[in-house]
Write an enzyme that holds these catalytic residues in place. Structure first.
Site, PDB file in Angstrom:
ATOM      1  N   GLY B  16       0.830  -1.205   0.000  1.00  0.00           N
ATOM      2  CA  GLY B  16       0.000   0.000   0.000  1.00  0.00           C
ATOM      3  C   GLY B  16       0.862   1.251   0.000  1.00  0.00           C
ATOM      4  O   GLY B  16       1.848   1.327   0.731  1.00  0.00           O
ATOM      5  N   THR B 145       5.268   2.096   5.911  1.00  0.00           N
ATOM      6  CA  THR B 145       3.935   1.557   6.147  1.00  0.00           C
ATOM      7  C   THR B 145       3.116   2.520   6.965  1.00  0.00           C
ATOM      8  O   THR B 145       3.591   3.041   7.981  1.00  0.00           O
ATOM      9  CB  THR B 145       3.955   0.189   6.875  1.00  0.00           C
ATOM     10  OG1 THR B 145       2.628  -0.094   7.322  1.00  0.00           O
ATOM     11  CG2 THR B 145       4.878   0.177   8.078  1.00  0.00           C
ATOM     12  N   ASP B 147       0.788   1.622   8.655  1.00  0.00           N
ATOM     13  CA  ASP B 147       0.350   0.868   9.828  1.00  0.00           C
ATOM     14  C   ASP B 147       1.287   0.994  11.029  1.00  0.00           C
ATOM     15  O   ASP B 147       0.939   0.602  12.133  1.00  0.00           O
ATOM     16  CB  ASP B 147       0.189  -0.614   9.465  1.00  0.00           C
ATOM     17  CG  ASP B 147      -0.949  -0.816   8.492  1.00  0.00           C
ATOM     18  OD1 ASP B 147      -1.936  -0.060   8.581  1.00  0.00           O
ATOM     19  OD2 ASP B 147      -0.865  -1.710   7.631  1.00  0.00           O
ATOM     20  N   MET B 193      -8.010   3.303   8.935  1.00  0.00           N
ATOM     21  CA  MET B 193      -7.298   2.079   8.571  1.00  0.00           C
ATOM     22  C   MET B 193      -6.624   1.429   9.779  1.00  0.00           C
ATOM     23  O   MET B 193      -6.473   2.052  10.827  1.00  0.00           O
ATOM     24  CB  MET B 193      -6.262   2.381   7.494  1.00  0.00           C
ATOM     25  CG  MET B 193      -6.906   2.677   6.142  1.00  0.00           C
ATOM     26  SD  MET B 193      -5.667   3.063   4.882  1.00  0.00           S
ATOM     27  CE  MET B 193      -6.566   2.605   3.396  1.00  0.00           C
ATOM     28  N   GLY B 194      -6.178   0.215   9.579  1.00  0.00           N
ATOM     29  CA  GLY B 194      -5.485  -0.531  10.635  1.00  0.00           C
ATOM     30  C   GLY B 194      -6.193  -1.857  10.859  1.00  0.00           C
ATOM     31  O   GLY B 194      -7.003  -1.986  11.755  1.00  0.00           O
ATOM     32  N   ARG B 195      -5.895  -2.805  10.027  1.00  0.00           N
ATOM     33  CA  ARG B 195      -6.577  -4.100  10.111  1.00  0.00           C
ATOM     34  C   ARG B 195      -6.103  -4.895  11.327  1.00  0.00           C
ATOM     35  O   ARG B 195      -6.871  -5.580  11.968  1.00  0.00           O
ATOM     36  CB  ARG B 195      -6.283  -4.882   8.818  1.00  0.00           C
ATOM     37  CG  ARG B 195      -7.203  -6.049   8.561  1.00  0.00           C
ATOM     38  CD  ARG B 195      -8.496  -5.619   7.894  1.00  0.00           C
ATOM     39  NE  ARG B 195      -9.341  -6.766   7.548  1.00  0.00           N
ATOM     40  CZ  ARG B 195     -10.658  -6.689   7.392  1.00  0.00           C
ATOM     41  NH1 ARG B 195     -11.292  -5.542   7.555  1.00  0.00           N
ATOM     42  NH2 ARG B 195     -11.352  -7.749   7.065  1.00  0.00           N
ATOM     43  N   GLU B 250     -10.692  -0.123  11.292  1.00  0.00           N
ATOM     44  CA  GLU B 250     -11.330  -1.123  10.424  1.00  0.00           C
ATOM     45  C   GLU B 250     -11.159  -2.534  10.982  1.00  0.00           C
ATOM     46  O   GLU B 250     -11.940  -3.421  10.683  1.00  0.00           O
ATOM     47  CB  GLU B 250     -10.775  -1.056   8.997  1.00  0.00           C
ATOM     48  CG  GLU B 250      -9.280  -1.317   8.922  1.00  0.00           C
ATOM     49  CD  GLU B 250      -8.726  -1.351   7.493  1.00  0.00           C
ATOM     50  OE1 GLU B 250      -9.467  -1.653   6.559  1.00  0.00           O
ATOM     51  OE2 GLU B 250      -7.524  -1.051   7.337  1.00  0.00           O
ATOM     52  N   LEU B 301      -8.363   8.225   1.244  1.00  0.00           N
ATOM     53  CA  LEU B 301      -8.120   9.660   1.446  1.00  0.00           C
ATOM     54  C   LEU B 301      -7.067   9.873   2.535  1.00  0.00           C
ATOM     55  O   LEU B 301      -6.267  10.786   2.463  1.00  0.00           O
ATOM     56  CB  LEU B 301      -9.399  10.405   1.833  1.00  0.00           C
ATOM     57  CG  LEU B 301     -10.646  10.253   0.949  1.00  0.00           C
ATOM     58  CD1 LEU B 301     -11.706  11.272   1.360  1.00  0.00           C
ATOM     59  CD2 LEU B 301     -10.326  10.399  -0.530  1.00  0.00           C
ATOM     60  N   GLN B 302      -7.100   9.020   3.570  1.00  0.00           N
ATOM     61  CA  GLN B 302      -6.197   9.223   4.701  1.00  0.00           C
ATOM     62  C   GLN B 302      -4.733   8.948   4.364  1.00  0.00           C
ATOM     63  O   GLN B 302      -3.853   9.656   4.812  1.00  0.00           O
ATOM     64  CB  GLN B 302      -6.634   8.390   5.907  1.00  0.00           C
ATOM     65  CG  GLN B 302      -6.486   6.891   5.776  1.00  0.00           C
ATOM     66  CD  GLN B 302      -7.365   6.107   6.762  1.00  0.00           C
ATOM     67  OE1 GLN B 302      -7.087   6.049   7.937  1.00  0.00           O
ATOM     68  NE2 GLN B 302      -8.437   5.509   6.252  1.00  0.00           N
TER      69      GLN B 302
END
Lengths: 424, 424
Positions: B16, B145, B147, B193-195, B250, B301-302
């Protein structure tokens, strides 16, 4: 003829707030200070017109000059706003009479109402009724709406900033998707505001300066959704550019007037799920074309995004607040300052004026010649109109990495009436 | 010992993309130019490592200095990225051999791989295998990342900017909702985000500097969702502050490990609808507490929001790109530059180094002491860690109201091999 008696003023914010409505408040408050012989205190309605009805007034003179100035870079409604539409005079005359009772009790001779079409209607009625009740109040409307649907004025303060936000966002997301499309997301859908008019969706089109630029498709409320043509264009874009970026207005509709958002998604409990046209469109693409998708719903982020406000918009929002006070000082009544476009190529604008009677309850739709032939993008005429409105950056001050927005003290004015009023 | 033979370099972006991965590319390319006696051309992989496997290389020497410099303020992956994880050496040795075949054909002696944990693993294996195949390649990982889950490094470039975006956004939306809550929306839910890790969700907590500030509730993947406690806190916030702003990752999960997002929303056709934990949470609030809600899903967008990038993040992204080349020039191999925090109060950082073997496939979770006792906010320790990462603004240049991002020419390098390689 201008009034000679010094009276207090009342200012209220109405309806959905914007990134720049507080800039209008700043214009009102700073300008009122210049007319100390005519304007006493400026009271603000706590939570908009409800504050007037319940005699819950805020004394803005208790705020520091610095905090008032900071309103120019603070999004939202600093005194609180409300979604509360006064009924017609015939249906609920008591509401209007109550307003005038409160204004009279607090020696309020000026009413500045900062809102959209409904608010202009209210301001007009207060002006008319106050006259007939023998306590004439000068009523000036101040335009505000992200929807850009007010008539006569070339644009509505609040719109330029949301327009800039959506254009910036789809450009950035478009770059992102383009770089991942080979093995990942090929279709990106961004939902934007605009239940009845596609102005905000149209503004996203500004990001597409060259062939292949995002957004590739814009879905407007003004154009009935043509599923076959839409899917064809999505597929064409993916084949040609490797990806497809779509902006969809929350008000996008089928031919029969049903909103796409109401397509009927239900949750685990079988409850109908409200809102979210982006996932509906994204799922459709997945089912029919099989492309991997992502979707975003900007919702309030778009209208609150003061960090990426349009300088033109902030300037105009301040100017209409300033002009409202000046109009009142000139003895005008039942009018609204407007933005008049003097030149498009080298953008120049000035303040004009419109009678409230011509503004109230009229919605300005996106003109037909602003929408491309296939109904899924904007024309050059639209681009020429929109471009000046997003120009210029007016960043808020930052501290610790975050924008610094002001929270006012919002001290109440002592009540003078022993009557109360119940909001329905 | 440093190499003496002049060789070409290969740079690829992986996974990503972020608002600042191109700043790392900029650091690599500008620094490589300083070592002309050792580094010939820098080739980039079109769409990441796939470009190497298919011998689809980009000649970065064809880009102007100005365009390379513009990468520092351009989001996304300028050469294309991909989600393509190489299998283990045992499972698909052919892929690694192919990489080395292509590198050998183009006289590539340096491999700079800009990605997350998986990519560090790939870089490590290429380093090991190339050695054993008698064509040793210097492999340097470059951390990236959103994340923030890479180990050893204090933070990961890409994270600081998404952190800033979510903190700015929830602050702005919080102001918006606060001003409307009297008559309209009382609960706002923003999905981020952040699975697997709650770093991004945690960053939103920076916006809450004083009691009552948004966000009031943060839902992390690390904390099992406690519906009763959550609803109680929502209700408490609405009663105390008039509204409640919620940030949900998320990856938020139930006790049994099921994602909230998979609660099972289905569309009109009965198809399971993918994604969107925000509407699930919002609907829950509506059903159980009856509050009017709005929700936003920031999605790409983020991570693409270069317009509100953190200056610290951009600087660090550039620095790790620069350091990667310098490491290679110093004869280092199979390492990754890291960010080392020297001081938190007056934030100071420097570049360190970590062996790829210690970075590969290790995920850094949000530490327990970064999450508040009730599991729904961040602690002061977390705030101290996060705050420096969002500091400073580094706005891109604007023209016509829009940020100016560069699209490179991305000219291909002539193929030298008559073999092809099929991507699975």
């Amino acid at each position: 003829m201008a009034k000679v008696k010094k009276q207090n003023a009342f200012y209220a914010q109405s309806g959905g707030v914007t990134a720049v409505i507080n800039a209008s408040a700043c214009g009102v408050l700073e300008t009122a200070k210049l007319y100390k012989s005519k304007i006493g205190k400026v009271y603000a309605g706590r939570n908009g017109i409800i504050g007037a009805l319940t005699e819950d007034l805020i004394d803005t003179s208790k705020e520091s000059r610095k905090d008032i100035a900071a309103l120019a870079h603070t999004p939202s409604g600093a005194f609180g706003s409300c979604r509360y539409k006064l009924k017609s005079l015939e249906e609920n005359r008591a509401e209007y009479e109550r307003l005038i009772e409160v204004f009279k009790a607090h020696d309020i001779g000026y009413f500045f109402y900062n809102g959209g079409g409904d608010s202009m209607d209210t301001a007009l009625k207060v002006s008319q009724l106050s006259e007939s009740l023998g306590y004439p109040i000068t009523c000036i409307g101040i335009p505000k709406t992200v929807d850009n649907d007010l008539p006569i004025t070339d644009c509505s303060p609040g719109f330029g900033s949301v327009a800039k936000y959506v254009a910036v966002s789809i450009r950035e997301a478009g770059f992102d998707v383009a770089s991942m499309a080979k093995t990942s997301t090929k279709v990106f859908v961004m939902e934007v505001m605009g239940r009845h008019a596609g102005w905000i969706a149209a503004a996203s089109g500004l990001a597409a300066e060259n062939e292949g630029d995002a957004p590739h498709i814009i879905l407007f409320p003004e154009v009935a959704f043509n599923q076959a043509a839409f899917l064809q264009k999505v597929d064409d874009c993916v084949k040609k550019f490797g990806y497809c970026a779509i902006v969809v207005s929350e008000g996008a509709k089928y031919e029969d007037g049903t909103f796409l958002a109401d397509a009927g998604t239900t949750d685990a409990f079988g409850h109908k799920q409200l809102g979210g046209v982006a996932p509906v469109v994204a799922n459709l693409v997945k089912q029919e074309l099989g492309y991997k998708y992502h979707w975003a719903v900007a919702d309030y982020l778009q209208r609150a995004a003061r960090h990426i406000a349009s300088e033109t918009d902030v300037d105009q929002a301040y100017a209409v607040g300033q002009a409202a006070v000046e109009f009142a000082m000139e003895g005008k009544n039942a009018v609204m300052p407007t933005i008049v476009r003097k030149n498009t190529k080298t953008y120049r604008w000035e303040i004009g004026e419109a009678p409230l009677s011509e503004v109230a309850n009229v919605e300005k739709q996106l003109p037909k010649n602003y929408i491309s032939k296939d109904g899924m993008h904007i024309t050059d005429a639209c681009r020429d109109y929109l471009l000046p409105l997003i120009k210029g950056e007016y960043f808020p001050p930052f501290k610790n990495g975050l924008p610094q927005y002001v929270k006012l003290k919002n001290e109440p004015v002592a009540k003078k009436l022993d009557t109360t009023f119940e909001i329905e």
